[in-house]
Every structure is written in C-alpha cells, then in structure tokens.
Design a protein around this motif. Structure first.
Motif, PDB file in Angstrom:
ATOM      1  N   CYS A 171       0.796  -0.919   0.043  1.00 35.31           N
ATOM      2  CA  CYS A 171       0.085   0.048  -0.135  1.00 35.31           C
ATOM      3  C   CYS A 171       0.671   1.217   0.019  1.00 35.31           C
ATOM      4  CB  CYS A 171      -0.896  -0.053   1.295  1.00 35.31           C
ATOM      5  SG  CYS A 171      -0.123   0.499   2.788  1.00 35.31           S
ATOM      6  N   ALA A 173       1.565   3.385   2.383  1.00 39.78           N
ATOM      7  CA  ALA A 173       2.318   3.371   3.468  1.00 39.78           C
ATOM      8  C   ALA A 173       3.510   2.523   3.463  1.00 39.78           C
ATOM      9  CB  ALA A 173       1.733   3.153   4.715  1.00 39.78           C
ATOM     10  N   CYS A 174       3.399   1.317   2.918  1.00 44.39           N
ATOM     11  CA  CYS A 174       4.505   0.288   2.678  1.00 44.39           C
ATOM     12  C   CYS A 174       5.591   0.864   1.861  1.00 44.39           C
ATOM     13  CB  CYS A 174       4.175  -0.911   1.946  1.00 44.39           C
ATOM     14  SG  CYS A 174       2.930  -2.119   2.786  1.00 44.39           S
ATOM     15  N   CYS A 245       3.264  -2.997   8.140  1.00 46.16           N
ATOM     16  CA  CYS A 245       2.595  -1.728   7.873  1.00 46.16           C
ATOM     17  C   CYS A 245       1.624  -1.270   8.734  1.00 46.16           C
ATOM     18  CB  CYS A 245       2.251  -1.801   6.425  1.00 46.16           C
ATOM     19  SG  CYS A 245       1.515  -0.407   5.831  1.00 46.16           S
ATOM     20  N   CYS A 248      -1.860  -1.430   6.397  1.00 49.53           N
ATOM     21  CA  CYS A 248      -2.112  -2.725   5.798  1.00 49.53           C
ATOM     22  C   CYS A 248      -1.872  -3.832   6.273  1.00 49.53           C
ATOM     23  CB  CYS A 248      -1.928  -2.670   4.261  1.00 49.53           C
ATOM     24  SG  CYS A 248      -0.312  -3.222   3.731  1.00 49.53           S
TER      25      CYS A 248
HETATM   26 ZN   LIG Z   1       0.851  -0.940   3.650  1.00 48.22          ZN
END
Ligand SMILES: [Zn+2]
Length: 337
Positions: A171, A173-174, A245, A248
């Motif tokens: 995602c 944020a990853c 994460c 996610c």
């Molecule tokens: Zn993520």
C-alpha cells in the motif's frame, strides 16, 4: 425525461476483446469515487463516464479558478467566472457527456473524520489528490475497508501511478521509502504543471481502473515518467509489502485516520489558509450580512481589506491574502463569530 440510450454507444469498447460484453456489464454495475477533481480527476472522471461506469462520486473541496483551465479538462471560463465548486461543475459537464451515469458531486473536505464516510460503498477509488496527507488518508480508509484504489500524482512534466489492492501488494504506507515524502515535494502551485503530463497519468490510472472493474489483473509496477525529458521508469513492487505496515499490516493502527482534524490548513502556493468551523454555514444569510461580492448556491465570497474570504456551506472558509493561519483564524472569527 428519461435519458436517451444510444445502442452502439460502447460498441468500440465492447469490441476490444479483454472487455467484451461481460466487461461492459461490469463497468455498468460499478461504483467509483474520484477524490479530487483537478488535473488528474477531471480526465479520469471524463474517461470513466465515457466508458459507462454506473456511478461516479466526485469529491472536491475547491472551486474552479482561471489558473485551472490549462489542464482541468471538464471546466470552462464560465465555471471560473461563476466560482462553481469543481464537484458541481464536473458533474454538470459529465451529465452532458453521458446521461446514463449516476453522478454524486460532493463539495467536501477529505479529512480524518470524513474520508471513510465519503468513500463508503464504492468498488474503487481513483486518486486525483494534490497532497500526500490526503493520499495517506485515502490509503488508510481503503486498506481498512479493503477497497482497491489507483494512486496518481503529477507535477511539472513528471507523473507516476500505481494500482493499490489492499492485502495483495504494497500500500502507499508500505512504500514510504520509495515515494517522495510529504512536505518536501513540489506542488502544482509551486512548480507548475503541464496538461499532457496530467493526461498521461490519468490515462494510466483509468486503464488500471477498467482492468480492476472488469476483473483483469492490474499491473504490479509503479510507472513514472518525465514527459518533457522523455524518461520513463517502471518499478516492480509486487514484493514490496511491509508486514508491519501501519495501514495494511496485521496490526494496523491507521495513524492518519486517528489523527485529530486540523481546523486550519495552509493551501500551499496560493497564499491562502482554509479554516474549518465546526458548524455548517447558512450561505443565504451570510451573503446578505457580509454584502457578498459573489454568491451562489455553494459559496459566498467577500473582501476584508486585503484579504478575500470564501465560505462554503459545510463550514469551511478559505482566506486568501493572509500570511499565517493565526491571522486567517482571527479574520474568520471576526466575521463569523
Ligand atoms: Zn501497507
């Protein structure tokens, strides 16, 4: 009056084998949200409307300005003169393009308290946003609700995009180490933007949207390009998911969704500050009281010395021409109590 139906409206798209009649029926049944109806969002929304997506929710807090017209393809000079909210102007134009599409224009701020409500019930989200703060909110809301979304960003002649399928790949944020950081990135207001770059990124986004909505496999790469220099980049990210994460991962705690809503936001590059008041605004009464320079069903604008104030019915006031959030806040308090 019922919308006129054109029997062969989608014939060229249906003839495209990967879509076919079955894919067209899936598009017809699909509900899609476009977050931000600006450079990317107008092009995305137009292509999805022409493709016959069943429902389009158009979410944007802004109004049309003359500086939008070089690239934001759904708007014209009359929209800018009338200061129409982008969501409203976009829906009007799209209704003329394809009357079969259900349109939901929402003049609203996408914030920690509103994002999940604004995106509820859709099958897919298209990113037409202009900040990483906004994208992280969309990312967390989509991860939590397991809604796929298509990231897109564009500034200058540079653009990039990536489909994000929660649970099936990284995602936003990853990828924080891969993507530019919020805060130190240029924006359209500071670095400018040219239409062809935006239209290219929007086309990448819509291609992935149509794949996702018709059941085809999306790409697992970030695509980026500098259209001016002619540099294209493909970055394989299928294995880039971070199990820890915060959006996610297994123990996600959604830091952006749980952040307090900030009542004042500096609108970068526009010498403007948006102040959000907790209660909605009675625009008709306000227009009389402030002797508005401009008023329509969606906003009221007036002047206070050097500053220009624009109030929306949802409680937001954009103050243009002040140097600090504190000065904007004081001005809004003085006029609206
Ligand atoms: Zn993520």
């Amino acid at each position: 009056m019922a919308a006129e139906r054109f029997a062969d409206r989608y014939s060229r798209q249906v003839r495209f084998a990967p879509i076919g009649a079955a894919g067209q029926a899936r598009l017809r049944a699909a509900r899609v949200a476009v977050v931000g109806v600006g450079a990317l969002g107008t092009v995305v929304a137009e292509q999805l409307a022409r493709a016959g997506v069943g429902l389009l929710r158009l979410i944007d807090r802004d109004f049309v300005e003359p500086s939008n017209l070089n690239r934001q393809s759904l708007y014209d000079e009359a929209d800018a003169r009338a200061c129409l909210p982008k969501a409203v102007a976009a829906a009007r134009r799209l209704a003329l393009i394809n009357a079969e599409v259900a349109l939901e224009p929402l003049v609203a701020e996408v914030g920690p308290r509103t994002v999940e409500r604004l995106l509820a019930g859709v099958d897919l989200v298209l990113d037409g946003g202009d900040s990483f703060r906004l994208r992280h909110l969309v990312n967390e809301a989509c991860c939590r609700a397991r809604i796929p979304w298509v990231y897109g960003a564009c500034v200058g002649a540079y653009g990039c995009s990536l489909p994000i399928i929660p649970g099936q790949g990284p995602c936003l944020a990853c990828l924080q180490d891969v993507l530019p950081d919020a805060g130190d990135t240029p924006t359209c207001d500071t670095a400018g933007i040219i239409a062809p770059a935006a239209h290219l990124v929007a086309a990448w986004q819509v291609a992935e949207a149509i794949k996702l909505l018709t059941g085809a496999a999306p790409r697992r790469e970030l695509w980026a390009c500098d259209l001016w220099a002619g540099r294209f980049q493909r970055l394989a990210l299928a294995d880039a998911r971070d199990p820890a994460c915060r959006a996610c991962g297994e123990r996600a705690d959604f830091p952006h969704l749980s952040a307090p809503a900030d009542p004042t936001v500096v609108l970068c590059g526009r010498e403007a500050v948006q102040v959000t008041r907790p209660q909605p605004c009675d625009l008709a009464a306000l227009a009389v009281r402030v002797q508005a320079a401009l008023a329509n069903d969606h906003l009221v604008r007036w002047h206070d010395g050097v500053a220009q104030l624009t109030a929306f019915s949802d409680g937001r006031v954009v103050v243009q021409g002040v140097a600090t959030p504190e000065a904007a806040r004081a001005l809004v308090d003085r006029w609206l109590g």
